[in-house]
Design an enzyme around this catalytic site. Sequence first.
Site, mmCIF file in Angstrom:
data_model
loop_
_atom_site.group_PDB
_atom_site.id
_atom_site.type_symbol
_atom_site.label_atom_id
_atom_site.label_comp_id
_atom_site.label_asym_id
_atom_site.label_seq_id
_atom_site.Cartn_x
_atom_site.Cartn_y
_atom_site.Cartn_z
ATOM 1 N N SER A 141 0.847 -1.194 0.000
ATOM 2 C CA SER A 141 0.000 0.000 0.000
ATOM 3 C C SER A 141 0.885 1.247 0.000
ATOM 4 O O SER A 141 1.674 1.427 -0.918
ATOM 5 C CB SER A 141 -0.968 -0.039 1.180
ATOM 6 O OG SER A 141 -2.019 0.875 1.009
ATOM 7 N N ASP A 185 -9.749 -3.746 -5.523
ATOM 8 C CA ASP A 185 -9.242 -2.884 -4.464
ATOM 9 C C ASP A 185 -9.798 -1.470 -4.642
ATOM 10 O O ASP A 185 -9.690 -0.879 -5.718
ATOM 11 C CB ASP A 185 -7.710 -2.866 -4.513
ATOM 12 C CG ASP A 185 -7.073 -2.215 -3.299
ATOM 13 O OD1 ASP A 185 -7.785 -1.550 -2.526
ATOM 14 O OD2 ASP A 185 -5.856 -2.382 -3.122
ATOM 15 N N HIS A 213 -8.319 -4.896 -1.059
ATOM 16 C CA HIS A 213 -7.042 -4.335 -0.632
ATOM 17 C C HIS A 213 -6.235 -5.330 0.207
ATOM 18 O O HIS A 213 -5.014 -5.325 0.171
ATOM 19 C CB HIS A 213 -7.313 -3.064 0.177
ATOM 20 C CG HIS A 213 -6.095 -2.231 0.414
ATOM 21 N ND1 HIS A 213 -5.382 -1.634 -0.613
ATOM 22 C CD2 HIS A 213 -5.447 -1.887 1.560
ATOM 23 C CE1 HIS A 213 -4.364 -0.948 -0.102
ATOM 24 N NE2 HIS A 213 -4.383 -1.089 1.210
#
Length: 737
Positions: free
Chosen positions: A585, A671, A706
């Site tokens: 991320s 995501d 995610h």
Amino acid sequence: MGCMSVEVPPTARKVPSQRERHGDVFVDPYEWLRDKENPDVVAHLEAENAYTESITADQQPLRDAIFDEIKRRTQETDLSVPSRLNGWWYYSRTVEGKQYPMYCRVAAAEDDGELDAWTPPAVVAGIPLDGEQVLLDGNAEAEGHPFFALGGAALTQDGHLYAYAVDNSGDETFTLRIKDVQTGEHLPEAIERVFYGLEFSPDGRRLFYVVADESWRPFQIRVHTLGTPVDHDEVLYEEDDVAQWTSIDLSSDRRWLLVSIGNSEYSETRYLDLADPAASLTVLVPRNERILHSAEIFEYDGAAHVLLVHNGRGVEGGPEGRAFNNMVSLAPLAEFAKPLGEQEWRTVVDHDDAVKIEGADVTSTHLLLSLRRDTMETVRFARLDDVFAHVAGPREGGQAPSFAEPAFGEELYTAGASASDYRAPVVRVRYTSFFTPPRIYDYVLATGELLLRKETPVLGGYDPSDYVAERAWATAEDGTQVPLSVLRHASVRPDGTNPALVYGYGSYEVSMDPAFGIARLSLLDRGIVFVIAHIRGGGELGRRWYEDGKKLRKKNTFSDFVAATDWVVSSGWADPARIGCMGGSAGGLLIGAVLNLAPEKYAVAVAEVPFVDALTTILDPELPLSALEWEEWGNPIEDPEVYAYMKSYTPYENVRRAPYPRVAAVTSFNDTRVLYVEPAKWVQALREASTSGQPIVLKTEMVAGHGGASGRYEEWKDRAWDYAFIADALGARELIA
């Protein structure tokens, strides 16, 4: 579309797309990949997956070995320590061969005020407790769906109704349903596209929930009255500022609904008295004072009070007169009806340059304090009687009331506390370290005794003495000392020959705290030295550590990581030709930026759901979360300096002719936080620019969010894939003797 052969990496066609901002022109050849509905985009991602599968096929035995190691060490049939709430013991349990937990409860004995009533029932893995009720079986919920995640759950105080929210696509929006626990039947209403956050009113007639807007920003609090049509649900609150995040919580005594609105720099709290049917949502602390805070309302001695953790209100001790590491204050709820400048908040715990106060909570008798000292998170407790006696007396020196702090006996650890029931004589303490599996204690508030309820079993002959965790410090280019956690097998020596993996995150004031990880043992058992770099932008050394790695100081995050890598070499722990890096991320942005800075220092990189096209994303306020990111990175739409600064480091736009290492970008098609298009574009640019000839692959979970695929076995496979990619590149496929 490029060649579909698995022998050659797919080449996306170039369709120039021009972006103009602040006099700068950027031509993006791969922006067309953003269109999820385009069959060519899906075909390209599937071609990338086929190439990735082909180019890494020889790693499958290693993946299988790592998966088997994780599985062998995990007690697959297990259950959590039951927590008591309103006459029931609640727990979850897993069953061997099943992907998801079951959420269960059994009736508790009458609470006679004695400690025994709060001693969890004796439980044995795999044997249901007598009288067990299954509230939710995740495996049954997941049946027929490619993905399953639980986004929240809530119970009425009488325990009759159970509300829960389920995501079956991975996009982190949920369908809310309500189950009658006594009959096992669902109520007719189903509410679509809700966000995290569910709470029942004390009478069980109203259900409060959060809704996200089209850009995936939680912005509305709605109220559903049971038995009424969903389209009649009241909007209790709506937040129009696109740079604010909205959430709900109940006070510890469940009387007050707290609505929190804010970002990383300031916040607002509103409250609703659920005991008063005529009450309306009222501002507690307004945003225009720009105080970053959290609030808890509770009753003491017949009056309502507010406990605040905040960064100051005109106090000395930090930038702009603020308590940058937070302080704790207390005030009667009635004070908040006055203008803020006239309110009297009494100091419970003063600001400390060396200790960050992370949060506070209350039971009916005690104050619970969460704090960070020397990078470590721990807990303290004080009697409410002592707290009120302190704030009622003269304020000399701002000394806190007497706090008790449990001792755990390790240098690097993480401890947190929570009360399952406001009236409980115990609080639940969670403890772990890098090589101590999670422990659950009950802390007896009256005596300070720690009662061990469970240590997560680790099978397969695990011995913590086989491993070592040490603290080290790297010197950044500006002289700053950066803390590192160095994890290794006890047999590994600093002889300059070992493989190493450097891991980091460094954003949003998130700390990489000590925690046990079964999967990580598979790397250590192959001789890999695992180094966690606690770089600026995280929260390990308090608020200033975070402030020094965000906005126009963001590059400190990247240079700190390179300094950590240099330390790994100079310390002798690693062969400079056998170092990998990994992050996910915002940590994926870190990996992308670091590879542009110093590609030659790494043999391999894994970037999970990487935020590598940050400038493009944040320039578009219509994209999920973009406006919320302005408090972290700056606003490049309005500010030319922020635009120029971000353009100088955002990974995709700074790929250059250089010897990039072997790279795996791992992403998910659904995501909502970091769109798949970012790594898809980045991989194309890396392949075109790299001079090393090393493979660069893109792996896309076509049904996931995610956090990757759902289900514990799928998670283990994902981790085994990542670790096999790294171990193979570092020449560490075999277990050390």
